[in-house]
Design a protein around this motif. Structure first.
Motif, PDB file in Angstrom:
ATOM      1  N   GLY A 111       1.209  30.706  55.329  1.00 53.61           N
ATOM      2  CA  GLY A 111       2.645  30.742  55.077  1.00 53.61           C
ATOM      3  C   GLY A 111       3.258  32.011  55.617  1.00 53.61           C
ATOM      4  N   ASP A 112       3.461  32.062  56.928  1.00 52.63           N
ATOM      5  CA  ASP A 112       4.008  33.256  57.568  1.00 52.63           C
ATOM      6  C   ASP A 112       5.440  33.521  57.128  1.00 52.63           C
ATOM      7  OD1 ASP A 112       1.700  33.754  59.165  1.00 52.63           O
ATOM      8  OD2 ASP A 112       2.328  32.172  60.537  1.00 52.63           O
ATOM      9  N   ALA A 117       8.690  35.200  62.896  1.00 52.46           N
ATOM     10  CA  ALA A 117       8.549  33.993  63.731  1.00 52.46           C
ATOM     11  C   ALA A 117       8.286  34.314  65.203  1.00 52.46           C
ATOM     12  CB  ALA A 117       9.783  33.107  63.597  1.00 52.46           C
ATOM     13  N   ASP A 118       8.990  35.290  65.775  1.00 47.65           N
ATOM     14  CA  ASP A 118       8.780  35.624  67.190  1.00 47.65           C
ATOM     15  C   ASP A 118       7.391  36.201  67.425  1.00 47.65           C
ATOM     16  OD1 ASP A 118      11.304  34.720  67.860  1.00 47.65           O
ATOM     17  OD2 ASP A 118      12.210  36.725  67.848  1.00 47.65           O
ATOM     18  N   ARG A 124       0.238  33.038  68.485  1.00 42.18           N
ATOM     19  CA  ARG A 124      -0.263  31.663  68.654  1.00 42.18           C
ATOM     20  C   ARG A 124      -0.419  31.302  70.132  1.00 42.18           C
ATOM     21  NH1 ARG A 124      -0.257  27.800  64.542  1.00 42.18           N
ATOM     22  NH2 ARG A 124       0.463  28.512  62.529  1.00 42.18           N
ATOM     23  N   GLU A 125       0.528  31.713  70.954  1.00 38.74           N
ATOM     24  CA  GLU A 125       0.468  31.430  72.388  1.00 38.74           C
ATOM     25  C   GLU A 125      -0.754  32.094  73.019  1.00 38.74           C
ATOM     26  OE1 GLU A 125       1.470  30.109  76.246  1.00 38.74           O
ATOM     27  OE2 GLU A 125       2.177  29.433  74.299  1.00 38.74           O
ATOM     28  N   LEU A 126      -0.997  33.346  72.681  1.00 35.81           N
ATOM     29  CA  LEU A 126      -2.168  34.052  73.216  1.00 35.81           C
ATOM     30  C   LEU A 126      -3.470  33.413  72.753  1.00 35.81           C
ATOM     31  CD1 LEU A 126      -0.949  37.732  72.893  1.00 35.81           C
ATOM     32  CD2 LEU A 126      -1.592  36.566  75.021  1.00 35.81           C
ATOM     33  N   TYR A 181      -0.899  42.904  73.847  1.00 36.42           N
ATOM     34  CA  TYR A 181       0.274  42.100  74.162  1.00 36.42           C
ATOM     35  C   TYR A 181       1.302  42.014  73.044  1.00 36.42           C
ATOM     36  CZ  TYR A 181      -1.980  40.542  78.434  1.00 36.42           C
ATOM     37  OH  TYR A 181      -2.570  40.509  79.670  1.00 36.42           O
ATOM     38  N   VAL A 182       0.885  42.253  71.806  1.00 36.25           N
ATOM     39  CA  VAL A 182       1.790  42.152  70.658  1.00 36.25           C
ATOM     40  C   VAL A 182       1.651  43.442  69.850  1.00 36.25           C
ATOM     41  CG1 VAL A 182       2.484  40.745  68.677  1.00 36.25           C
ATOM     42  CG2 VAL A 182       1.344  39.648  70.620  1.00 36.25           C
ATOM     43  N   PRO A 183       2.496  44.419  70.116  1.00 33.01           N
ATOM     44  CA  PRO A 183       2.354  45.732  69.461  1.00 33.01           C
ATOM     45  C   PRO A 183       2.434  45.697  67.938  1.00 33.01           C
ATOM     46  CG  PRO A 183       4.151  45.747  71.092  1.00 33.01           C
ATOM     47  CD  PRO A 183       3.589  44.365  71.067  1.00 33.01           C
ATOM     48  N   GLU A 184       3.023  44.641  67.391  1.00 34.94           N
ATOM     49  CA  GLU A 184       3.113  44.524  65.928  1.00 34.94           C
ATOM     50  C   GLU A 184       1.763  44.252  65.281  1.00 34.94           C
ATOM     51  OE1 GLU A 184       7.085  43.353  67.695  1.00 34.94           O
ATOM     52  OE2 GLU A 184       5.003  42.943  68.148  1.00 34.94           O
TER      53      GLU A 184
END
Length: 191
Positions: A111-112, A117-118, A124-126, A181-184
């Motif tokens: 449950g994100d 969302a971004d 998920r894409e990676l 790729y996702v610094p978060e």
């Protein structure tokens, strides 16, 4: 029909390639004989006694065995069961197609937070384009479970579950890729 075999990074697991589609979409893992009752093929493999896991991928079946079991003794029996199944054209599942029985991976998400969302879409894409194909090559799959406070939760399946190098794969391979790729993303953990 000829069934190829490949070793995996997990010495307890072999990947069997029947040269045809196994699962029309998704994957399915069986970790015990009771769960395997929905699949005649998985049930037959568990009936060998030394099998501890069966995993269906798009074009392969991974079979895991108990510690100390020698593949030289069991491999011909597994190949015979696979040949019988695929040559006979028997269904992979009883009571309907795989979609009626397989639980979609998304059903197990944590449950994100909608505010993420971004970031979740990037993760998920990676996983779908970079990680999942590599893990399938090793006879397994990886399932996204959630993202919370910088931590990505993933579940390894098939040959990758219980593999001695799975922690290295998560920590040094997947975590490094996602952080780049996702610094978060600050960490990847098994769920």
């Amino acid at each position: 029909m000829f069934i190829e075999t490949e070793t995996t990074p997990n010495p307890a697991t072999l990947k069997f390639l029947p040269g045809r589609q196994v699962m029309p979409s998704g994957t399915r893992e069986f970790t015990d004989p009771d769960a395997a009752e929905v699949s005649p093929l998985a049930s037959a493999l568990f009936s060998l006694g030394d099998v501890t896991g069966v995993f269906f991928g798009s074009d392969f079946v991974s079979v895991s065995v108990a510690p100390g079991v020698q593949w030289a003794d069991l491999k011909p029996q597994v190949v015979a069961i696979l040949l019988d199944h695929f040559v006979s054209g028997a269904p992979l599942f009883t009571g309907g197609d795989a979609g009626d029985i397989a639980v979609p991976a998304e059903d197990a998400d944590m449950g994100d937070d909608p505010a993420d969302a971004d970031v979740v879409a990037q993760i998920r894409e990676l996983i779908e384009t970079r990680v999942r194909p590599a893990v399938a090559g090793d006879g397994g799959d990886i399932i996204y479970r959630g993202f919370r406070e910088g931590v990505v939760f993933l579940t390894m399946q098939g040959a990758c579950a219980g593999c001695p190098s799975s922690t290295q794969t998560l920590k040094h391979g997947i975590e490094g890729l996602l952080k780049h790729y996702v610094p978060e993303v600050t960490e990847v953990r098994a769920a």
